[in-house]
Design a protein around this motif. Structure first.
Motif, PDB file in Angstrom:
ATOM      1  N   LYS A 129       0.828  -1.209   0.000  1.00  0.00           N
ATOM      2  CA  LYS A 129       0.000   0.000   0.000  1.00  0.00           C
ATOM      3  C   LYS A 129       0.861   1.257   0.000  1.00  0.00           C
ATOM      4  O   LYS A 129       0.400   2.347  -0.312  1.00  0.00           O
ATOM      5  N   THR A 138       4.474  -7.190  16.994  1.00  0.00           N
ATOM      6  CA  THR A 138       3.598  -6.982  18.146  1.00  0.00           C
ATOM      7  C   THR A 138       4.243  -6.064  19.183  1.00  0.00           C
ATOM      8  O   THR A 138       3.547  -5.367  19.909  1.00  0.00           O
ATOM      9  N   SER A 174       2.943  -2.589  18.664  1.00  0.00           N
ATOM     10  CA  SER A 174       1.515  -2.350  18.443  1.00  0.00           C
ATOM     11  C   SER A 174       0.931  -1.285  19.360  1.00  0.00           C
ATOM     12  O   SER A 174      -0.117  -0.740  19.070  1.00  0.00           O
ATOM     13  N   ASP A 181       0.174   1.386  13.938  1.00  0.00           N
ATOM     14  CA  ASP A 181      -0.377   0.259  13.186  1.00  0.00           C
ATOM     15  C   ASP A 181       0.779  -0.484  12.537  1.00  0.00           C
ATOM     16  O   ASP A 181       1.808   0.081  12.230  1.00  0.00           O
ATOM     17  N   LEU A 182       0.572  -1.749  12.313  1.00  0.00           N
ATOM     18  CA  LEU A 182       1.708  -2.579  11.914  1.00  0.00           C
ATOM     19  C   LEU A 182       1.821  -2.742  10.412  1.00  0.00           C
ATOM     20  O   LEU A 182       0.857  -2.767   9.691  1.00  0.00           O
ATOM     21  N   SER A 225      -1.470 -15.370  15.383  1.00  0.00           N
ATOM     22  CA  SER A 225      -1.857 -14.109  16.010  1.00  0.00           C
ATOM     23  C   SER A 225      -1.558 -12.895  15.124  1.00  0.00           C
ATOM     24  O   SER A 225      -1.996 -11.790  15.422  1.00  0.00           O
ATOM     25  N   ASP A 233      -3.813 -11.992  10.384  1.00  0.00           N
ATOM     26  CA  ASP A 233      -4.919 -11.176   9.900  1.00  0.00           C
ATOM     27  C   ASP A 233      -4.636  -9.677   9.913  1.00  0.00           C
ATOM     28  O   ASP A 233      -5.518  -8.868   9.654  1.00  0.00           O
ATOM     29  N   ILE A 234      -3.406  -9.305  10.216  1.00  0.00           N
ATOM     30  CA  ILE A 234      -3.057  -7.885  10.132  1.00  0.00           C
ATOM     31  C   ILE A 234      -3.085  -7.483   8.652  1.00  0.00           C
ATOM     32  O   ILE A 234      -2.577  -8.202   7.788  1.00  0.00           O
ATOM     33  N   ASP A 235      -3.679  -6.336   8.386  1.00  0.00           N
ATOM     34  CA  ASP A 235      -3.846  -5.915   6.993  1.00  0.00           C
ATOM     35  C   ASP A 235      -2.557  -5.285   6.462  1.00  0.00           C
ATOM     36  O   ASP A 235      -2.448  -4.075   6.262  1.00  0.00           O
ATOM     37  N   MET A 264      -7.680   0.899   7.473  1.00  0.00           N
ATOM     38  CA  MET A 264      -6.467   0.601   6.713  1.00  0.00           C
ATOM     39  C   MET A 264      -5.657  -0.512   7.383  1.00  0.00           C
ATOM     40  O   MET A 264      -5.239  -1.464   6.768  1.00  0.00           O
ATOM     41  N   TYR A 265      -5.452  -0.375   8.671  1.00  0.00           N
ATOM     42  CA  TYR A 265      -4.750  -1.418   9.413  1.00  0.00           C
ATOM     43  C   TYR A 265      -5.668  -1.970  10.506  1.00  0.00           C
ATOM     44  O   TYR A 265      -6.541  -1.284  10.984  1.00  0.00           O
ATOM     45  N   LEU A 266      -5.373  -3.176  10.908  1.00  0.00           N
ATOM     46  CA  LEU A 266      -6.012  -3.691  12.117  1.00  0.00           C
ATOM     47  C   LEU A 266      -5.019  -3.558  13.250  1.00  0.00           C
ATOM     48  O   LEU A 266      -3.842  -3.838  13.072  1.00  0.00           O
ATOM     49  N   LEU A 272      -3.357  -4.652  16.833  1.00  0.00           N
ATOM     50  CA  LEU A 272      -3.094  -5.987  17.369  1.00  0.00           C
ATOM     51  C   LEU A 272      -2.705  -5.851  18.840  1.00  0.00           C
ATOM     52  O   LEU A 272      -1.994  -4.937  19.200  1.00  0.00           O
ATOM     53  N   TYR A 273      -3.187  -6.767  19.643  1.00  0.00           N
ATOM     54  CA  TYR A 273      -2.831  -6.702  21.050  1.00  0.00           C
ATOM     55  C   TYR A 273      -1.589  -7.525  21.314  1.00  0.00           C
ATOM     56  O   TYR A 273      -1.310  -8.486  20.616  1.00  0.00           O
TER      57      TYR A 273
END
Lengths: 298, 274
Positions: free
Chosen positions: A14, A28, A31, A35-36, A83, A86-88, B1-3, B5-6
């Motif tokens: 992106k 992580t 986080s 955002d990652l 874990s 599913d990060i976009d 745009m992003y998710l 995360l914990y």
């Protein structure tokens, strides 16, 4: 707002900003702050890494001798992947090994993971006794690893190159010839720090890998040389601290960039670089970030 | 745009404590001696929850030689006045610049980082907090916490000489204070492990921070007297959040990061030859 989308082969990003392997944990760790965007770093066997001390601060940089400490690819697949999958963003796994078989076995296991669109083959770590940089400093051995991994790995294969060579362009051409989809450079430069008072080396391993702004001019030069030598995309890294540095790498020929050591000082730096690139594009009237690639006027 | 995360919650809940990057304002900078400064920081917003033993990564601005942040122990947090105290020992250019910071300036700080000390299960447990040199820093916040929780607190502070005994009156607010100096200029002469209070009685829990040889001597004393002992380690760090893997120490579980698995370790976890 300009378009920031970039493709590296089949890999759709992106924006051209990634974080460098070994500086971002599994993502992580960051986080809380941001955002990652990317993840790196796993080898096939559990590796304890090198003894302490592993780090020496140097003017405008740092030397590290971590030695790829991690819990191995099976731990990654079983404990980490569920874990983060599913990060976009694009999660790219950095792969290293002591033997060609290590690389092949790891790549094969990662090939089956749906949410890992790419691997970065690390043939350039200066901090492990066997493997790592030993593969990346000669054309035949670099070619051999890439050839063997290419047989089993179907997705995007990035090969991370070592700057500790006489001619990085010929290594880049060698891995391109064996099917690498793109190259990333540079890994750290072999360096050394000495404590004069104690008359001892600072690092437990005596030598280590230098990173940070101190290496940026060398990295820029190598990105420029390699991008002129190969047809596959080049991912540039080495001392990028801000958007201006990132833009310089793209002008030198990089299609995308990675941020490493700067993450340690500002965990949010990568998102600031994305914003900064966007501002630069608007200010200079560019419609698409790809217009910057190799746009150096000579 | 992003998710978002914990954090992966594994062994300790402490991993889920949210970390912040804050610009804190310098409220006071007190020169304690020629090499120590007490910096009191505040914020227009309420300071986040911080536990005893945790540390901060402080950015050093304007230094030609200091590139990375510096890990600094949390000396004390006063939630009533919204103050964060840092005790700085001037060693290199980075700490020198930190010690020169002026009232009204800001310091960019990441916190809270690392783990905390374990509390004794019984309120009548006998506690001894032993600090050496600038290593006394985290013990003030720990002692204040223990006192508030209803424990009786003892501090044993050691240094080269009287000028290096820092913040004595602050420690006296929270417990009994015993002192050793190497030159005998204050308290008993010698090292902390030679102090008579350790000979006179046994302690159930010993918490220590200071130079490694001192902590090893304290750990050895704790083993001999069957005391539970926790040490706060100080290693060279880059990130402070478990990403760079530079600050490792060797433990029974292998190499672990001092910044995330520590800085506080039970001595039974460490591979110390004691």
């Amino acid at each position: 707002m300009a378009n920031l989308n970039i493709n590296i082969g089949k890999l759709q990003l992106k924006n051209p900003v990634m974080t460098a392997s070994g500086t971002f944990g599994y993502g992580t760790e960051f986080s809380d702050f941001m955002d990652l965007s990317r993840i790196g770093g796993t080898t096939i066997r559990e590796r304890q890494g090198n003894p302490y001390p592993r780090m020496a601060e140097t003017p405008s940089g740092m030397l590290n001798a971590v030695g790829l400490q991690n819990k191995g690819v099976d731990y990654f697949i079983n404990k980490i992947y569920p874990s983060i999958k599913d990060i976009d963003t694009n999660i790219i796994v950095n792969v290293s090994g002591s033997t060609v078989e290590d690389y092949v076995e790891t790549a094969e296991k990662l090939n089956s993971l749906e949410k890992i669109p790419a691997i970065e083959l690390n043939i350039s770590c200066p901090n492990v006794k066997e493997g790592g940089m030993a593969f990346g400093t000669s054309c035949p051995s670099a070619a051999q690893v890439v050839r063997e991994v290419r047989r089993v790995y179907k997705n995007e294969m990035i090969v991370k190159l070592s700057p500790n060579v006489t001619d990085i362009s010929e290594i880049a051409r060698a891995v391109e010839g064996e099917g690498a989809d793109s190259v990333s450079l540079i890994n750290t430069l072999l360096g050394m720090a000495i404590n004069a008072e104690k008359r001892k080396p600072v690092l437990s391993t005596i030598t280590g890998g230098l990173s940070g702004p101190a290496v940026k001019p060398i990295a820029l030069r190598m990105v420029w040389q390699v991008s002129n030598a190969v047809k596959i995309p080049v991912i540039g890294l080495g001392g990028i601290m801000n958007a201006t540095d990132a833009i310089e790498f793209m002008l030198a020929g990089a299609t995308a960039i990675q941020i490493g050591t700067a993450n340690f000082i500002d965990p949010t730096v990568s998102v600031k670089v994305v914003d900064g690139i966007n501002e630069y594009l608007d200010k200079h009237g560019f419609k698409h970030v790809s217009e910057l690639i190799g746009a150096l006027e000579i | 745009m992003y998710l978002s995360l914990y954090l992966i919650d594994t062994q300790y809940n402490i991993y889920s404590m949210k970390k912040f990057i804050l610009d804190l304002i310098v409220k006071k900078n007190v020169l304690l001696s020629n090499q120590y400064s007490l910096i009191i920081l505040t914020s227009s917003e309420k300071l986040p929850e911080i536990l005893p033993g945790q540390f901060a990564e402080v950015r050093v601005d304007g230094s030609n030689t200091t590139f990375l942040r510096r890990p600094i122990s949390i000396h004390y947090v006063d939630y009533e006045t919204n103050e964060l105290w840092l005790l700085i020992q001037v060693i290199g250019d980075g700490t020198k610049r930190m010690a020169e910071v002026k009232v009204g300036e800001t310091m960019n700080i990441i916190l809270p980082l690392g783990n905390t000390f374990a509390s004794p299960t019984r309120k009548d447990a006998k506690l001894m907090l032993i600090g050496g040199g600038c290593g006394v820093a985290p013990l003030l916040f720990l002692g204040a916490y223990f006192k508030r929780e209803g424990y009786e607190v003892n501090f044993l502070l050691g240094a080269r000489s009287e000028a290096d005994i820092l913040q004595k009156s602050e420690y006296e607010r929270f417990g009994n204070v015993y002192i050793t100096t190497e030159d005998g200029s204050l308290g008993e002469k010698g090292f902390v492990t030679q102090h008579s209070v350790l000979k006179g009685s046994n302690f159930d829990y010993i918490y220590t921070c200071g130079p490694t040889p001192m902590m090893k001597a304290v750990a050895s004393y704790a083993l001999k007297t069957n005391a539970v002992c926790e040490v706060s380690l100080e290693n060279t760090m880059a990130c402070g959040i478990g990403a760079c893997l530079c600050c490792v120490t060797d433990t029974v579980d292998g190499h672990v990061c001092v910044c995330t698995e520590g800085p506080v370790f039970n001595i039974t976890k460490l591979k110390w030859q004691i």
